[in-house]
Design an enzyme around this catalytic site. Structure first.
Site, PDB file in Angstrom:
ATOM      1  N   GLY A  14      -0.423   5.313  -1.185  1.00 39.17           N
ATOM      2  CA  GLY A  14      -1.607   5.033  -2.001  1.00 39.17           C
ATOM      3  C   GLY A  14      -2.835   5.611  -1.311  1.00 39.17           C
ATOM      4  N   GLY A  17      -3.035   4.923   2.580  1.00 38.12           N
ATOM      5  CA  GLY A  17      -2.046   5.670   3.350  1.00 38.12           C
ATOM      6  C   GLY A  17      -2.394   7.151   3.401  1.00 38.12           C
ATOM      7  N   PHE A 114     -21.432  -3.667 -12.104  1.00 31.50           N
ATOM      8  CA  PHE A 114     -20.149  -4.364 -11.914  1.00 31.50           C
ATOM      9  C   PHE A 114     -20.441  -5.803 -11.509  1.00 31.50           C
ATOM     10  CE2 PHE A 114     -15.625  -2.838 -11.066  1.00 31.50           C
ATOM     11  CZ  PHE A 114     -15.577  -2.052 -12.188  1.00 31.50           C
ATOM     12  N   GLN A 227      -6.799 -13.183  -5.924  1.00 33.88           N
ATOM     13  CA  GLN A 227      -7.774 -12.953  -7.000  1.00 33.88           C
ATOM     14  C   GLN A 227      -7.110 -12.925  -8.377  1.00 33.88           C
ATOM     15  OE1 GLN A 227     -10.218  -9.065  -7.485  1.00 33.88           O
ATOM     16  NE2 GLN A 227     -11.686 -10.684  -7.045  1.00 33.88           N
ATOM     17  N   HIS A 229      -7.970 -11.846 -12.171  1.00 35.02           N
ATOM     18  CA  HIS A 229      -8.945 -11.070 -12.946  1.00 35.02           C
ATOM     19  C   HIS A 229      -9.126 -11.764 -14.285  1.00 35.02           C
ATOM     20  CE1 HIS A 229     -10.995  -7.734 -14.833  1.00 35.02           C
ATOM     21  NE2 HIS A 229     -10.985  -7.067 -13.694  1.00 35.02           N
ATOM     22  N   LEU A 239      -4.444  -4.595 -17.134  1.00 29.98           N
ATOM     23  CA  LEU A 239      -5.856  -4.809 -16.838  1.00 29.98           C
ATOM     24  C   LEU A 239      -6.782  -4.215 -17.906  1.00 29.98           C
ATOM     25  CD1 LEU A 239      -7.920  -5.789 -14.643  1.00 29.98           C
ATOM     26  CD2 LEU A 239      -8.071  -3.403 -13.992  1.00 29.98           C
ATOM     27  N   THR A 241     -10.490  -3.300 -17.633  1.00 26.80           N
ATOM     28  CA  THR A 241     -11.430  -3.206 -16.507  1.00 26.80           C
ATOM     29  C   THR A 241     -12.737  -3.989 -16.686  1.00 26.80           C
ATOM     30  OG1 THR A 241     -12.801  -1.695 -15.206  1.00 26.80           O
ATOM     31  CG2 THR A 241     -12.348  -1.013 -17.444  1.00 26.80           C
ATOM     32  N   GLU A 242     -13.253  -4.444 -15.540  1.00 26.93           N
ATOM     33  CA  GLU A 242     -14.567  -5.081 -15.507  1.00 26.93           C
ATOM     34  C   GLU A 242     -15.630  -4.094 -16.017  1.00 26.93           C
ATOM     35  OE1 GLU A 242     -15.141  -7.793 -12.153  1.00 26.93           O
ATOM     36  OE2 GLU A 242     -16.781  -6.486 -11.567  1.00 26.93           O
ATOM     37  N   ARG A 273     -15.724 -12.263 -10.187  1.00 22.97           N
ATOM     38  CA  ARG A 273     -14.459 -12.536 -10.890  1.00 22.97           C
ATOM     39  C   ARG A 273     -13.974 -13.965 -10.782  1.00 22.97           C
ATOM     40  NH1 ARG A 273     -11.522  -6.913  -9.283  1.00 22.97           N
ATOM     41  NH2 ARG A 273     -12.869  -5.744 -10.690  1.00 22.97           N
ATOM     42  N   HIS A 338      -4.548 -10.414  -9.844  1.00 23.09           N
ATOM     43  CA  HIS A 338      -5.021  -9.037  -9.796  1.00 23.09           C
ATOM     44  C   HIS A 338      -5.047  -8.439  -8.396  1.00 23.09           C
ATOM     45  CE1 HIS A 338      -7.161  -5.450 -10.919  1.00 23.09           C
ATOM     46  NE2 HIS A 338      -8.208  -5.751 -10.184  1.00 23.09           N
ATOM     47  N   GLU A 362      -5.105  -2.582   0.829  1.00 21.55           N
ATOM     48  CA  GLU A 362      -4.941  -3.928   0.281  1.00 21.55           C
ATOM     49  C   GLU A 362      -4.003  -4.802   1.116  1.00 21.55           C
ATOM     50  OE1 GLU A 362      -4.491  -4.068  -3.973  1.00 21.55           O
ATOM     51  OE2 GLU A 362      -3.906  -6.189  -3.927  1.00 21.55           O
ATOM     52  N   ARG A 373     -13.089 -10.901  -3.762  1.00 23.73           N
ATOM     53  CA  ARG A 373     -13.483  -9.498  -3.688  1.00 23.73           C
ATOM     54  C   ARG A 373     -14.358  -9.119  -4.872  1.00 23.73           C
ATOM     55  NH1 ARG A 373     -11.560  -4.553  -6.021  1.00 23.73           N
ATOM     56  NH2 ARG A 373      -9.870  -5.584  -7.123  1.00 23.73           N
ATOM     57  N   SER A 378     -12.548  -2.475  -3.438  1.00 26.63           N
ATOM     58  CA  SER A 378     -11.216  -2.305  -2.871  1.00 26.63           C
ATOM     59  C   SER A 378     -10.858  -0.835  -2.715  1.00 26.63           C
ATOM     60  CB  SER A 378     -10.202  -3.005  -3.758  1.00 26.63           C
ATOM     61  OG  SER A 378      -8.935  -2.641  -3.363  1.00 26.63           O
TER      62      SER A 378
HETATM   63  C1  LIG Z   1      -4.775  -2.199 -12.645  1.00 20.55           C
HETATM   64  C2  LIG Z   1      -5.636  -2.181 -11.430  1.00 20.55           C
HETATM   65  C3  LIG Z   1      -6.919  -1.672 -11.499  1.00 20.55           C
HETATM   66  C4  LIG Z   1      -7.735  -1.663 -10.380  1.00 20.55           C
HETATM   67  N1  LIG Z   1      -9.004  -1.160 -10.487  1.00 20.55           N
HETATM   68  C5  LIG Z   1      -9.789  -1.115  -9.385  1.00 20.55           C
HETATM   69  C6  LIG Z   1     -11.095  -0.552  -9.447  1.00 20.55           C
HETATM   70  O1  LIG Z   1     -11.532  -0.050 -10.479  1.00 20.55           O
HETATM   71  N2  LIG Z   1     -11.853  -0.558  -8.327  1.00 20.55           N
HETATM   72  C7  LIG Z   1     -11.404  -1.061  -7.140  1.00 20.55           C
HETATM   73  O2  LIG Z   1     -12.126  -1.025  -6.153  1.00 20.55           O
HETATM   74  N3  LIG Z   1     -10.156  -1.590  -7.058  1.00 20.55           N
HETATM   75  C8  LIG Z   1      -9.342  -1.612  -8.136  1.00 20.55           C
HETATM   76  N4  LIG Z   1      -8.083  -2.147  -8.035  1.00 20.55           N
HETATM   77  C9  LIG Z   1      -7.554  -2.481  -6.705  1.00 20.55           C
HETATM   78  C10 LIG Z   1      -7.187  -1.196  -5.963  1.00 20.55           C
HETATM   79  O3  LIG Z   1      -6.697  -0.252  -6.876  1.00 20.55           O
HETATM   80  C11 LIG Z   1      -6.128  -1.429  -4.901  1.00 20.55           C
HETATM   81  O4  LIG Z   1      -6.468  -2.503  -4.076  1.00 20.55           O
HETATM   82  C12 LIG Z   1      -5.947  -0.196  -4.023  1.00 20.55           C
HETATM   83  O5  LIG Z   1      -5.750   0.957  -4.807  1.00 20.55           O
HETATM   84  C13 LIG Z   1      -4.781  -0.382  -3.071  1.00 20.55           C
HETATM   85  O6  LIG Z   1      -4.535   0.821  -2.398  1.00 20.55           O
HETATM   86  P1  LIG Z   1      -3.524   0.853  -1.194  1.00 20.55           P
HETATM   87  O7  LIG Z   1      -3.495   2.271  -0.723  1.00 20.55           O
HETATM   88  O8  LIG Z   1      -3.849  -0.199  -0.230  1.00 20.55           O
HETATM   89  O9  LIG Z   1      -2.105   0.464  -1.829  1.00 20.55           O
HETATM   90  P2  LIG Z   1      -1.283   1.038  -3.069  1.00 20.55           P
HETATM   91  O10 LIG Z   1      -2.013   2.035  -3.855  1.00 20.55           O
HETATM   92  O11 LIG Z   1      -0.743  -0.149  -3.780  1.00 20.55           O
HETATM   93  O12 LIG Z   1      -0.093   1.817  -2.363  1.00 20.55           O
HETATM   94  C14 LIG Z   1       0.924   1.166  -1.643  1.00 20.55           C
HETATM   95  C15 LIG Z   1       1.913   2.204  -1.145  1.00 20.55           C
HETATM   96  O13 LIG Z   1       2.823   1.615  -0.239  1.00 20.55           O
HETATM   97  C16 LIG Z   1       4.143   2.034  -0.500  1.00 20.55           C
HETATM   98  N5  LIG Z   1       5.013   0.972   0.013  1.00 20.55           N
HETATM   99  C17 LIG Z   1       4.884  -0.358  -0.151  1.00 20.55           C
HETATM  100  N6  LIG Z   1       5.844  -1.007   0.548  1.00 20.55           N
HETATM  101  C18 LIG Z   1       6.581  -0.061   1.166  1.00 20.55           C
HETATM  102  C19 LIG Z   1       7.707  -0.107   2.043  1.00 20.55           C
HETATM  103  N7  LIG Z   1       8.227  -1.271   2.445  1.00 20.55           N
HETATM  104  N8  LIG Z   1       8.231   1.062   2.456  1.00 20.55           N
HETATM  105  C20 LIG Z   1       7.696   2.244   2.061  1.00 20.55           C
HETATM  106  N9  LIG Z   1       6.614   2.333   1.255  1.00 20.55           N
HETATM  107  C21 LIG Z   1       6.069   1.194   0.814  1.00 20.55           C
HETATM  108  C22 LIG Z   1       4.163   2.264  -1.993  1.00 20.55           C
HETATM  109  O14 LIG Z   1       5.174   3.193  -2.318  1.00 20.55           O
HETATM  110  C23 LIG Z   1       2.765   2.840  -2.232  1.00 20.55           C
HETATM  111  O15 LIG Z   1       2.796   4.227  -2.014  1.00 20.55           O
HETATM  112  C24 LIG Z   1      -7.264  -2.172  -9.157  1.00 20.55           C
HETATM  113  C25 LIG Z   1      -5.980  -2.683  -9.085  1.00 20.55           C
HETATM  114  C26 LIG Z   1      -5.188  -2.725 -10.208  1.00 20.55           C
HETATM  115  C27 LIG Z   1      -3.819  -3.348 -10.097  1.00 20.55           C
END
Ligand SMILES: Cc1cc2nc3c(=O)[nH]c(=O)nc-3n(C[C@H](O)[C@H](O)[C@H](O)COP(=O)(O)OP(=O)(O)OC[C@H]3O[C@@H](n4cnc5c(N)ncnc54)[C@H](O)[C@@H]3O)c2cc1C
Length: 560
Positions: A14, A17, A114, A227, A229, A239, A241-242, A273, A338, A362, A373, A378
């Site tokens: 994500g 990472g 927001f 959290q 939503h 979702l 969105t807000e 939220r 959420h 996250e 949050r 995020s």
């Molecule tokens: C629908 C939705 C809308 C959102 N909108 C917003 C927004 O507008 N603004 C905002 O600030 N935030 C928003 N958020 C929150 C935000 O998107 C997330 O908190 C953020 O993108 C998380 O990013 P991340 O890189 O931490 O994890 P993620 O993007 O969740 O990525 C996790 C990664 O870890 C990998 N992984 C997990 N476990 C393992 C394992 N055991 N072994 C190997 N790989 C693994 C997965 O394959 C994935 O690639 C939203 C969330 C949602 C659900």
């Protein structure tokens, strides 16, 4: 036994990472492992936007104040200051990487209001911000030639003398189990929303990274803060969105009343939220919602042009999943899980108390969100702290040797045995049924409103499920794309996280941010202005508490 050896291992494709890998790869041999293709990470689904004080009328200090107030004063203020100071640089960098942000008439990056923010500081790319950011960052990772191990699920961490020396992975397409030897491991594994029934999260958001860190001895922080939503689509909980309220959408109950006036007189629909989610839940519970349990989000007055330009994804979601065109009809919405404020306790540079192990995004708890949050913070956190973790890890590995091969091989052997045993076992319990039971317990008893009796019941029931897990049986005994096995491995982690969430929520006898106790409805700074820390032990989680870093924002009453 297969053993891959690298300096830095980033787990998660994500935003956090990818950003960490990009940074670390500048200075050492860095690879990325993800259980899905990086572009399928949940980051891709982020809609509304990302916060940064870009305008000359705004400032990082105002952003920091809003964030601290939004967190109900539980966030660590030094970390919040860093987050908000770094924000403009990270946005400009993403723009230079190729992110197509929406623009103002003058050609500047557009920003929308927001929840909980005193200034419109949420940068966006229509309502597909995560999609745009993730694709741009992925391109940079490809450009740099960083190796990606796709569809490998990291199933455990290897620990030698309180130091993480790598991880064990399960290759989903082939069933192979292999070791990843690394001087530093960065977990960027996302949230654990799927512990709940109604969630906006992708099905892959199981919190497995948090679970394996917890087993390995890295503590979890503030897990009681989940959290909800306020606006998820009734029926599917996708979702809405807000940003829809940021653009001017109204929330209406069954009498057509804009009820938010009664809960947050000033900010109304754009209160934080936790407050809006509780308002919706109250309207629905007290019979002022619509049959089935929802209220309406009305966008009609925005007009077709604005809806099509700013909220095209939301319109499509409403059309595809509810058969409703928001240009003509209000959208039925209800609250849903959420975001996970809690996570692996980590410093501003991503270090966890377990040497060699980092966390960002996250899955980490730095903590910049505290008890609640703010929307848009995020995505920002993933970029700011992903970069810092990558930087620190790359520096750290220069001074380190690899850990013991024998210990990694032992960890690998143990996982192989565990997987073999799971496949051979002939019990009566099914993964899907147990997972559903867990989700129901968490939704009904550890949800928006909480109280002693239900929380105690939830804890007991989750512990019962943990016992029953030992009697699990898989129908699919194969080694190729065995998702039943993957789900079984992840379910064990989810049950452990559910236990931690319930226990932390039971112990925190106050209301703060997203954690609302009907039996303790007030915030209690004298006793509870502190973080919860949970350590793994085979019998039960061990809880302790840690003070909150306060710099220049003393706790005040939170009025919106
Ligand atoms: C629908 C939705 C809308 C959102 N909108 C917003 C927004 O507008 N603004 C905002 O600030 N935030 C928003 N958020 C929150 C935000 O998107 C997330 O908190 C953020 O993108 C998380 O990013 P991340 O890189 O931490 O994890 P993620 O993007 O969740 O990525 C996790 C990664 O870890 C990998 N992984 C997990 N476990 C393992 C394992 N055991 N072994 C190997 N790989 C693994 C997965 O394959 C994935 O690639 C939203 C969330 C949602 C659900």
């Amino acid at each position: 036994m297969t053993m891959f050896t690298h300096d830095v291992l980033v787990v998660g494709g994500g935003l956090a990472g990818l950003r960490a890998a990009l940074e670390a790869s500048k200075n050492c041999d860095t690879v990325l492992v993800s259980k899905v293709h990086p572009l399928r990470s949940h980051s891709v689904a982020a809609q509304g936007g990302i916060n940064a004080a870009l305008s000359s009328d705004d400032s990082w200090e105002k952003h920091a104040y809003d964030t601290v107030k939004g967190s109900d004063y539980l966030a660590d203020q030094d970390a919040v200051e860093l987050l908000c100071r770094e924000a403009p640089a990270r946005i400009i960098e993403m723009e230079h990487f190729g992110t197509l942000f929406s623009r103002t008439g003058e050609g500047r990056i557009a920003q929308r209001p927001f929840g909980g923010a005193e200034f419109p500081r949420t940068c966006y790319a229509a309502d597909r911000t995560g999609h745009n950011l993730l694709h741009a960052l992925y391109e940079q990772v490809l450009r740099r030639g960083i190796k990606i191990y796709e569809e490998w699920l990291i199933v455990s961490l290897a620990v030698e003398d309180q130091r993480c020396i790598g991880a064990v992975g399960y290759h989903i397409p082939s069933g192979e189990v292999a070791g990843f030897k690394a001087k530093a491991t960065i977990l960027a594994t996302g949230g654990y929303g799927r512990i709940y029934q109604k969630s906006t999260n992708a099905l892959i958001n199981t919190g497995h990274g948090c679970a394996i860190a917890y087993y390995a001895g890295a503590p979890l922080e503030d897990m009681e803060f989940v959290q909800f939503h306020p606006t998820t689509l009734y029926g599917t909980n996708i979702l809405i969105t807000e940003g829809a309220r940021g653009e001017g959408g109204y929330l209406l109950n069954s009498s057509g009343e804009r009820f938010m006036r009664r809960y947050a007189r000033e900010q109304m629909e754009l209160a934080p939220r936790d407050i809006v989610a509780r308002a919706l839940e109250t309207e629905i519970k007290e019979g002022r919602g619509f049959e089935g349990g929802y209220v309406r989000l009305d966008l009609r007055h925005l007009g077709e042009e604005k809806i099509v330009e700013r909220l095209p994804g939301i319109r499509q979601i409403a059309l595809d999943f509810a058969g409703i065109d928001p240009v003509k009809e209000p959208i039925p919405v209800q609250p849903g899980q959420h975001y996970s404020m809690g996570g692996i306790a980590s410093s501003k540079t991503g270090e966890t108390p377990l040497m060699g192990l980092y966390a960002a995004g996250e899955c980490a708890c730095v903590s910049v969100h505290g008890a609640n949050r703010l929307g848009g913070n995020s995505l920002l956190e993933t970029l700011v702290f992903g970069k810092l973790a990558g930087e620190h890890a790359a520096r750290q590995v220069k001074t380190l040797e690899h850990g013991s091969e024998a210990i990694l091989e032992e960890a690998l052997g143990q996982r192989k045995e565990k997987i073999k045993a799971l496949l051979e076992k002939n019990g009566e319990e099914s993964v899907a049924a147990m997972r559903e039971e867990m989700r129901k317990i968490m939704t009904e008893k550890v949800g928006i409103f909480r109280e002693e009796k239900e929380l105690s019941e939830a804890l007991q029931e989750v512990r019962e499920l943990k016992k029953r897990y030992k009697n699990l049986a898989l129908k699919n005994k194969g080694g190729v794309f065995n998702y039943e096995l993957v789900n079984a491995l992840e379910l064990e982690g989810m049950l452990n996280l559910a236990e931690v969430i319930s226990l932390c929520a039971l112990n925190r006898r106050e209301s703060r941010g997203s954690h609302y106790r009907t039996d303790y409805p007030n915030r209690d700074d004298a006793n509870w202005l502190r973080h919860t820390i949970a350590h793994y032990s085979p019998e039960a989680p061990k809880l302790s508490y840690k003070s909150v870093a306060i710099t220049k924002y003393p706790p005040e009453e939170r009025i919106y």
